[in-house]
Write an enzyme that holds these catalytic residues in place. Structure first.
Site, short mmCIF file in Angstrom:
data_model
loop_
_atom_site.label_atom_id
_atom_site.label_comp_id
_atom_site.label_asym_id
_atom_site.label_seq_id
_atom_site.Cartn_x
_atom_site.Cartn_y
_atom_site.Cartn_z
CD GLU A 58 -8.32 -1.40 13.49
OE1 GLU A 58 -7.11 -1.11 13.46
OE2 GLU A 58 -9.12 -1.06 12.60
CD1 TRP A 116 7.86 5.69 2.16
CD2 TRP A 116 8.14 4.28 3.87
NE1 TRP A 116 8.40 4.53 1.66
CE2 TRP A 116 8.57 3.64 2.69
CE3 TRP A 116 8.22 3.57 5.08
CZ2 TRP A 116 9.08 2.34 2.67
CZ3 TRP A 116 8.72 2.28 5.06
CH2 TRP A 116 9.15 1.67 3.87
CD1 TRP A 133 5.58 4.30 10.19
CD2 TRP A 133 5.56 6.20 9.01
NE1 TRP A 133 5.75 5.34 11.07
CE2 TRP A 133 5.75 6.52 10.37
CE3 TRP A 133 5.52 7.24 8.07
CZ2 TRP A 133 5.89 7.83 10.82
CZ3 TRP A 133 5.67 8.55 8.52
CH2 TRP A 133 5.85 8.83 9.88
CD1 TRP A 178 -7.45 -3.51 9.61
CD2 TRP A 178 -5.84 -3.44 8.04
NE1 TRP A 178 -7.96 -2.89 8.49
CE2 TRP A 178 -7.00 -2.83 7.52
CE3 TRP A 178 -4.69 -3.52 7.25
CZ2 TRP A 178 -7.05 -2.29 6.23
CZ3 TRP A 178 -4.74 -2.98 5.96
CH2 TRP A 178 -5.91 -2.37 5.47
CD1 TRP A 195 11.22 9.46 -1.07
CD2 TRP A 195 9.35 10.44 -0.32
NE1 TRP A 195 10.21 8.52 -1.08
CE2 TRP A 195 9.05 9.09 -0.63
CE3 TRP A 195 8.32 11.25 0.17
CZ2 TRP A 195 7.78 8.55 -0.47
CZ3 TRP A 195 7.05 10.70 0.33
CH2 TRP A 195 6.79 9.37 0.02
#
Length: 333
Positions: free
Chosen positions: A146, A230, A253, A149, A177
């Site tokens: 993590e 987003w 996101w 990341w 969208w």
């Protein structure tokens, strides 16, 4: 700026492929990262900094005001001492079981260090070094992944500075969208009629923080179920999160919306009710934040009946998940 360099374990340029290009896929990036030496953390004493600034008084009056403030602790105990205590507690109590517990929002299973990292109250290398010293466990390996990341997203933002406004994956830049202002408002306020989504959004609005599993659930709901851009979700998080970091937030996101680098494939749409039953089985988290339905049994807490919704003043779902899922997949296709 310089401050940003210390927010990372390595400089984003440190990890490149053999051909000198940078990585766009996480796993090979992680493998290369693990082979690197991480510089060791070193102590910075705030007295030293204060003395330095007082010596060069003429243009540092606002800094000196800060140092005065730093001597009195605010109610929520900011500062390095608290950050290090939290790190120690996490390593002693939660690291080993991190792999299993990190997905359950009702459990204190994550490190909660993001707020301290965000403000520089603890350095990322301090966290990394402390975790490396802990005894081997599956949880330790997952947590290190993590942290990597986080580095990966820093690198992506550096190479794609336009990613705040545009999908890194260029083939999805033209998605149409929905202009669903009502749906977006319901999402922001935690009134979608999906208890887990609403509980998560209310946690964000009330505390300025949201559990990571929930961040994925609500992001998937906004971008796939409602087909809202987003960027609107990313900006809402920016306004609300005390641990807001552009790189991780934009990366997360774009991952959830399937428009980023190494993102979840577009046909994978989180089912909020299934996620809820899996990760908040007894409904403890939902009851804490969606208080109007806290008396429902665990059989109904994840999807109350129409009758119960009426009785407790809880909204009907603003969208039918199965239909929304088909619409999203068709739109992406």
């Amino acid at each position: 700026g310089l401050g940003d360099v210390y927010k990372r374990q390595l400089h984003p340029h440190d990890i490149k492929k053999q051909d000198g290009k940078f990585y766009k896929v996480f796993t090979p990036y992680k493998n290369a990262f693990m082979k690197k030496d991480i510089p060791v953390p070193y102590e910075v004493k705030w007295q030293t900094l204060r003395d330095h600034y007082q010596k060069h008084q003429h243009d540092n009056s606002f800094i000196n005001a800060y140092f005065k403030k730093a001597e009195s602790e605010a109610v929520f105990h900011p500062g390095e001492k608290q950050a290090k205590q939290r790190l120690k507690k996490f390593i002693e109590q939660s690291l080993e079981d991190y792999e299993e517990n990190r997905d359950f929002p009702a459990v204190d299973g994550t490190s909660l260090l993001s707020r301290y990292l965000r403000t520089g109250e603890v350095g990322i290398r301090t966290v990394y070094a402390a975790v490396q010293e802990a005894k081997e466990s599956k949880g330790k390996q997952t947590f290190i992944t993590e942290l990597i990341w986080r580095e990966f997203y820093y690198m992506i933002l550096m190479h794609f500075p336009e990613s705040k406004r545009q999908a890194v994956n260029t083939q999805y830049r033209e998605i149409e969208w929905e202009e669903d202002e009502e749906g977006f408002k319901a999402w922001c306020e935690g009134k979608t009629g999906y208890p887990i989504v609403d509980a998560a959004m209310r946690q964000l609005n009330q505390t300025g923080w949201m559990h990571n599993r929930l961040r994925m659930i609500v992001a998937s709901f906004l971008t796939k179920d409602l087909l809202v851009d987003w960027q609107k979700g990313e900006r809402y998080f920016q306004q609300k999160l005390v641990d807001y970091e552009a790189a991780s937030n934009i990366g997360g996101w774009q991952w959830a919306a399937s428009v980023g680098t190494d993102a979840v494939p577009y046909f994978r749409v989180f089912n909020p009710t299934t996620q809820s039953k899996k990760f908040d089985k007894d409904g403890a988290f939902i009851r804490k934040y969606v208080t109007e339905i806290k008396d429902l049994s665990k059989q109904y807490i994840h999807e109350p009946t129409a009758e119960q919704r009426k009785d407790y003043g809880y909204p009907e779902p603003i969208v039918a998940h199965d239909e929304a899922r088909k619409r999203a997949i068709a739109r992406f296709k």
